[in-house]
Structures are given as C-alpha cells and as structure tokens.
Scaffold this active site. Structure first.
Site, PDB file in Angstrom:
ATOM      1  N   LYS A  38       0.840  -1.199   0.000  1.00 39.41           N
ATOM      2  CA  LYS A  38       0.000   0.000   0.000  1.00 39.41           C
ATOM      3  C   LYS A  38       0.877   1.252   0.000  1.00 39.41           C
ATOM      4  O   LYS A  38       2.086   1.185   0.234  1.00 39.41           O
ATOM      5  CB  LYS A  38      -0.919   0.000   1.226  1.00 39.41           C
ATOM      6  CG  LYS A  38      -0.184   0.031   2.557  1.00 39.41           C
ATOM      7  CD  LYS A  38      -1.144  -0.032   3.715  1.00 39.41           C
ATOM      8  CE  LYS A  38      -0.393  -0.033   5.049  1.00 39.41           C
ATOM      9  NZ  LYS A  38      -1.302  -0.008   6.209  1.00 39.41           N
ATOM     10  N   TYR A 265      15.275  31.831   2.399  1.00 34.32           N
ATOM     11  CA  TYR A 265      14.189  32.700   2.846  1.00 34.32           C
ATOM     12  C   TYR A 265      14.337  33.073   4.320  1.00 34.32           C
ATOM     13  O   TYR A 265      14.630  32.226   5.167  1.00 34.32           O
ATOM     14  CB  TYR A 265      12.848  32.007   2.654  1.00 34.32           C
ATOM     15  CG  TYR A 265      12.452  31.802   1.212  1.00 34.32           C
ATOM     16  CD1 TYR A 265      12.251  32.881   0.356  1.00 34.32           C
ATOM     17  CD2 TYR A 265      12.285  30.521   0.704  1.00 34.32           C
ATOM     18  CE1 TYR A 265      11.883  32.691  -0.965  1.00 34.32           C
ATOM     19  CE2 TYR A 265      11.917  30.313  -0.628  1.00 34.32           C
ATOM     20  CZ  TYR A 265      11.727  31.410  -1.457  1.00 34.32           C
ATOM     21  OH  TYR A 265      11.369  31.220  -2.765  1.00 34.32           O
TER      22      TYR A 265
END
Length: 372
Positions: A38, A265
């Site tokens: 999965k 940033y």
C-alpha cells in the site's frame, strides 16, 4: 547510467534487498507471506516491488485502496490481492470482477457485497476483520462467528479469510499484544469448533512476524520490514534484513560567500566568515521536511543543511568538505562510503516514523530500480 546527469533528485530501490527480505520471512516462519505494498509500496514503487516480492516467494499482496489494487492488476499481476480497509461500495463490482479480495466487518456490508457478487457473476472473496484492540476497523470478537456464518450462507460471497491487526506489537511491553492475541485465538477456536474456519487466518504484521510465532497462523503480513525498515526502536530487525531504498541528489552549485551573507528565505542563517555553500536541487515538494537540523552526505561526510528548506532546493555548508564540487552525488537517505543516514535517523530528526519518511517521497522523485 549516472543518475545525477538525468535527474535533480532520485530514489534508488534495491529489488534484490526486497527479494532477500521476503525469502527471509518465508524461511523463518514457514508460512505464506502477504507483501504489503500500500501507499506505493511505502514510497518504493508498488508494481516493481510487488513483482519482486512475488518472484521471491510471496503468495499475496495487500493494499489499502481500490485504485492501488487495480493498478497492480493493470501491471499484469495476477496474484491474490487483499484490500485491508474500507472500500467504497461504488468500486465493489469492479474489484470483484478483477478478483480482488475485500475486507468486511458488518452484516450490512456482507449482504450488499453478496448482491454485488451475484450481479458480477462471481463471488466476492471476503476477509472478516476482527477488532481485538486496535479500535479502528473490525467487528467485535463476540460477533465474528455470527458474521462468519452469514458469509457462509449467502450466495455471492466466499468466506476466504479472517484477520486482526496488532496495535502495539512493536513495543517492549508484551501485555497489550498478549491480550489481542488471546481474543483473536478464541475467535479462531470458535470457528474451528463450528466447522467454519476459513482457508486464510492471519494476525501478524511485521512486528508480530518478528516476535509472535503463535500468531503466524496461515500467513504473515509483512510491510515495513520487507523494505528493510525497523518497526520501531524497540523492535529491531535481524542483521540479515537489508534496507531497500536510498534517496539521492547532487550538488548543483558551489560558491564561497563573504561574512554577513543571509542564506535562503528569511535569512535565518547568516555566514560568519568566508563560507563554501552548496545548493542541492531537492526540497519539501520532494518530501524533504522544512525543519532545522537536517544533515546530508557529501563525499562520505556529514554536512549541515543551512537556512530554510525551500520547495525545490536546499543549501549546505561545505567547509568540512573542501574538495566538494558541482556534480557530486549527495545522499539524503542511505550509505556513502563509511557513513550512513538511515530512514530511522531521519524520522527521529523529523519527529515522526520511518513509515512516513519513505511513503512521503513525492511522485516527482523518480524511482530507479536495481536488481534483483
């Protein structure tokens, strides 16, 4: 091929490791193995991993979503597949026709799936889930025999299996799992006494497979351990098991910046002297978390990620690797020379678990397959 010549960042998946890990669990348990693939095989790539697991001796595949099961069928994989959790009724017909086994836990589901099976012209193969302590999906243990009988009596459904899921098998304290195991065993014994035991009884996840021989039953569901990742720090893997995934990138730019220069940033990092700074084309959009304290490997040495992680790029301080140059391979997870950064180490740094680290690798990160 040199991946750094083709990709900004990539994951290398060793299918030989997957195969070897499956063979280990087949040999040690002497049971059928259900390979849990999965979430895109925990980020490793569902179809290639599933194929490698089956070729190594796995008998079953397990997924969590209808789309995951159908993707495996479209890839040409004909092995039995079980959807472990909820499936929307709108998908039942398609899945029954594709020969995908479904999980149920209520009488209403059973009745409706029987109708879908009759309409599809073939029975829906059902696995009854019993909630023995996970408190997620599943019927109460005392209701399980009644639901099993319902499945056996209705046309359009086949009672293929019954299972439970351990909540704390990877912990040091065995008591919670002892209690779950006992509850489930009583259900299985009741079915046996009534002549209703299905062909497939299963309880053990990876931790249960490593620790709980009494809960191996007919098959073991191996997920995280198949990828060479430990279920938890309290449940380590045998040395035989190998991790299958490495995550890499490369140095796109190297430059020397003067003192007082802000990096990335917000300029949360500022150079204090002449510093060699490298830029690496990987970021949080690839699954590399935007937190402080990240570390990567360059030329076999650990270097700190500095400044804020951006969407597509990170910066590293390279003073400790003066010979580093553009094009050098950077390892985010995996081994380089004598150093190694494991998924478990990254998970600890990110405040999460290794499952989330690898399954969080973005779709835009190419998976390159090695072996088996």
């Amino acid at each position: 091929m040199q991946p750094q010549m083709h990709y900004a960042t990539w994951a290398e998946v060793d299918l030989g490791a997957i195969a070897g890990n499956v063979r280990f669990f087949r040999k040690t348990t002497q049971r059928a193995v259900m390979a849990v693939v999965k979430a895109n095989a925990y980020g490793h790539g569902a179809a290639p991993v599933a194929r490698a697991a089956l070729e190594a001796g796995a008998s079953w595949l397990a997924v969590a979503r209808a789309g995951e099961a159908l993707e495996l069928r479209e890839a040409g994989l004909a092995a039995p597949i079980l959807i472990l959790g909820y499936t929307s009724p709108a998908r039942w017909m398609e899945l029954i026709r594709a020969g995908v086994s479904l999980t149920v836990w209520s009488e209403a589901q059973i009745v409706e799936m029987a109708a879908a099976g009759r309409q599809a012209g073939k029975p829906a193969h059902l696995h009854l889930k019993v909630d023995t302590g996970m408190s997620r999906l599943g019927t109460k243990p005392e209701q399980a025999p009644l639901l099993a009988e319902k499945i056996r009596k209705l046309e359009g459904v086949l009672f293929e299996g019954i299972f439970t899921h351990f909540a704390r098998a990877d912990e040091a304290d065995p008591a919670p799992t002892d209690a779950q195991s006992t509850r489930f065993r009583k259900v299985v014994e009741a079915l046996e006494h009534a002549g209703m035991r299905p062909p497939w009884v299963h309880a053990s996840n990876s931790a249960g497979t490593l620790r709980r021989p009494e809960a191996w039953y007919d098959l073991v569901r191996v997920g995280i351990a198949m990828y060479g990742l430990e279920p938890s720090r309290a449940c380590p893997l045998p040395e035989t098991i190998r991790p299958a995934l490495a995550w890499k990138s490369s140095l796109a730019m190297v430059k020397t910046l003067p003192p007082g220069r802000g990096i990335s940033y917000g300029h949360v990092y500022t150079t204090t002297r002449d510093e060699r700074i490298g830029t690496i084309p990987v970021g949080y959009a690839d699954g590399f978390r935007r937190i402080e304290g990240n570390v990567v490997l360059v030329r076999g040495r650990r270097v700190p990620v500095i400044g804020r992680v951006t969407m597509d790029q990170i910066m590293v301080q390279l003073d400790g690797v003066p010979e580093a140059q553009v094009g050098d391979v950077v390892v985010l997870i995996g081994r380089q020379q004598e150093e190694c950064i494991s998924a478990e180490e990254v998970a600890e740094r990110w405040g999460t678990i290794n499952y989330e680290v690898t399954s969080g690798l973005a779709a835009r990160v190419p998976r390159l397959y090695i072996g088996p």
